[in-house]
Design an enzyme around this catalytic site. Structure first.
Site, mmCIF file in Angstrom:
data_model
loop_
_atom_site.group_PDB
_atom_site.id
_atom_site.type_symbol
_atom_site.label_atom_id
_atom_site.label_comp_id
_atom_site.label_asym_id
_atom_site.label_seq_id
_atom_site.Cartn_x
_atom_site.Cartn_y
_atom_site.Cartn_z
ATOM 1 C CG ASN A 19 -67.842 -57.943 -14.876
ATOM 2 O OD1 ASN A 19 -66.911 -58.644 -14.450
ATOM 3 N ND2 ASN A 19 -68.182 -57.911 -16.144
ATOM 4 N NE ARG A 84 -68.552 -62.190 -16.541
ATOM 5 C CZ ARG A 84 -67.543 -61.933 -17.353
ATOM 6 N NH1 ARG A 84 -66.881 -60.799 -17.242
ATOM 7 N NH2 ARG A 84 -67.202 -62.789 -18.274
ATOM 8 C CG HIS A 173 -68.946 -64.931 -23.361
ATOM 9 N ND1 HIS A 173 -68.224 -65.221 -24.491
ATOM 10 C CD2 HIS A 173 -68.319 -63.889 -22.771
ATOM 11 C CE1 HIS A 173 -67.196 -64.390 -24.585
ATOM 12 N NE2 HIS A 173 -67.227 -63.566 -23.553
ATOM 13 N NE ARG A 234 -59.329 -64.871 -23.565
ATOM 14 C CZ ARG A 234 -60.554 -64.478 -23.202
ATOM 15 N NH1 ARG A 234 -61.609 -64.853 -23.894
ATOM 16 N NH2 ARG A 234 -60.715 -63.744 -22.132
ATOM 17 C CD GLU A 377 -72.202 -60.338 -20.931
ATOM 18 O OE1 GLU A 377 -71.771 -59.342 -21.542
ATOM 19 O OE2 GLU A 377 -71.501 -61.291 -20.603
#
Ligand code: ADP
Length: 391
Positions: A19, A84, A173, A234, A377
């Protein structure tokens, strides 16, 4: 174990998951024979003082760390590398074996994900240089959301402009929403096709998804990961005219507004910290800003839960995952409070238990189950990668 195509030497059952983010490279080495995690780590502060120089140096460090433990990139047990990749646009709707053409395709999507795809691409390029013979697979954050119907993914702006520039909801996601929605069905003792679930992935980034019978039908993130829930840094949803106002009245340029909304907003912007643990500590000390940040975060979450209940019509489970979702009993309690009218009843004792496994936190009387499912993940990426690499 099934033999695959190899006839001699050790069976190649290991997958390295990379990742590669803008300032860090995370990795996990998994053995797909038994899902065991053999190694994991992170190289941080890439390009910053005190950190490694660039992604090439970071990947070399990953390779060296693995080699030190006898698990190097050159080991014959390694079957493939899974990467990823944040944005797959409309072109990549599933795990994809990386070729020069695919890499070029991911590069074409950089304008859609300028903060993320370049680092992913560098990770792929460097790993390919280190092991050119090894199958490498791209697993896209957007892929699980490719099934969202047009009524939910199209923005109500001039259609020709939207189509010309690829402006629509993509969602992110995805590997987490895919894994967690399936694991939730398992927890319910049902097949994914039989259940409707709302997944709340609450990490530093946060997103909600509505999954009907294993198929994603709506999500809170949009063209970019900025839309939707309140996140660590965010803003999530706001009136788009806020951007015009900041430009015209506050005199900020586009890059400054981008940075304000992505990096200096959310919990951080509201109260000065983006870690929910610290917010909890400050709330306990009667810090009003921390309390307001928590309240804004929870209010937004509840709006999405309500919206996705209406989208799905029937909901079997609301599922919390990622750092905040898995660990913050306070967020879960506040998000689910007073929803008895919708069939949601939390069990305070179950909710307060700290545990690492998938579990229910709703009362037996709750007609909609509420669950905590730790996301995995990397395992999901490794499974996708292994399936594709074995052909
Ligand atoms: P990322 O999006 O970076 O993968 P994670 O899913 O690891 O993030 O979530 C990180 C966030 O989880 C932290 O910023 C913190 O707010 C939250 N978190 C982690 N542990 C706890 C905890 N025990 N209580 C509340 N929040 C927590």
């Amino acid at each position: 174990m099934s033999g695959g195509t190899r006839t001699s030497g050790p069976a190649a059952t290991r997958v390295l998951v990379i990742n590669s983010g803008s300032s860090s490279v995370k990795y996990q080495l998994l053995d797909m024979a038994d899902d065991e995690r053999l190694a994991s780590g992170v190289v941080e502060r890439i390009g910053e003082p005190g950190g490694v120089a660039d992604h090439m140096a970071a990947l070399r460090q990953v390779s060296a760390e693995l080699a030190e433990r006898g698990l190097g990139l050159d080991s014959p047990e390694l079957a493939a590398v899974g990467h990823r990749v944040v944005h797959g646009g409309t072109r990549f709707t599933g795990p994809t074996l990386i070729t020069d053409q695919v890499l070029a395709g991911i590069e074409e999507l950089v304008p859609l994900a300028p903060l993320h795809n370049p680092a992913n691409i560098t990770g792929i390029k460097v790993t390919r240089e280190l092991r050119p013979d090894l199958p490498q697979v791209a697993v896209f954050d957007t892929a699980f959301h490719a099934t969202i119907p047009e009524a939910a993914h199209r923005y109500a702006i001039d259609a020709a402009t939207a189509d010309r520039y690829g402006i629509r909801r993509y969602g992110f996601h995805g590997t987490s929403h895919a894994y967690v929605s399936r694991a939730a069905a398992e927890l319910l003792g049902k097949a994914p096709a039989e259940v409707n679930v709302i997944v709340l992935h609450l990490g530093n980034g946060a997103s909600a998804s509505a999954v009907r019978g294993g198929v994603c039908v709506d999500t809170s993130m949009g063209l970019t990961p900025l839309e939707g829930l309140v996140m660590g840094t965010r803003s999530g949803d706001l009136d788009p005219a806020v951007v015009f106002h900041l430009a015209r009245v506050a005199g900020l340029d586009i890059d400054a507004i981008d940075s304000l909304l992505n990096k200096k907003s959310g919990l951080l912007g509201l109260c000065g910290v983006n870690d929910m643990r610290e917010i909890g500590h400050r709330m306990a000390a009667d810090d009003e800003r921390a309390q307001l940040a928590f309240d804004v975060y929870v209010h937004r979450l509840r709006r999405y839960v309500g919206a996705f209940m209406a989208v799905l019509g029937r909901v079997d489970a609301v599922v919390f995952t990622a750092g905040v979702g898995e660990n913050s009993a306070a967020v879960r309690a506040a998000a689910m409070a007073g929803l008895e009218g919708f069939g949601i009843v939390l069990d305070p004792e179950r909710n307060a238990v700290r545990a690492s496994g998938a579990r229910f936190v709703s009362a037996d009387s709750s007609s909609v189950a509420v669950a905590v499912v730790p996301t995995q993940e990397e395992l999901e990426i490794a499974r996708d990668t292994y399936a594709l690499a074995r052909g």
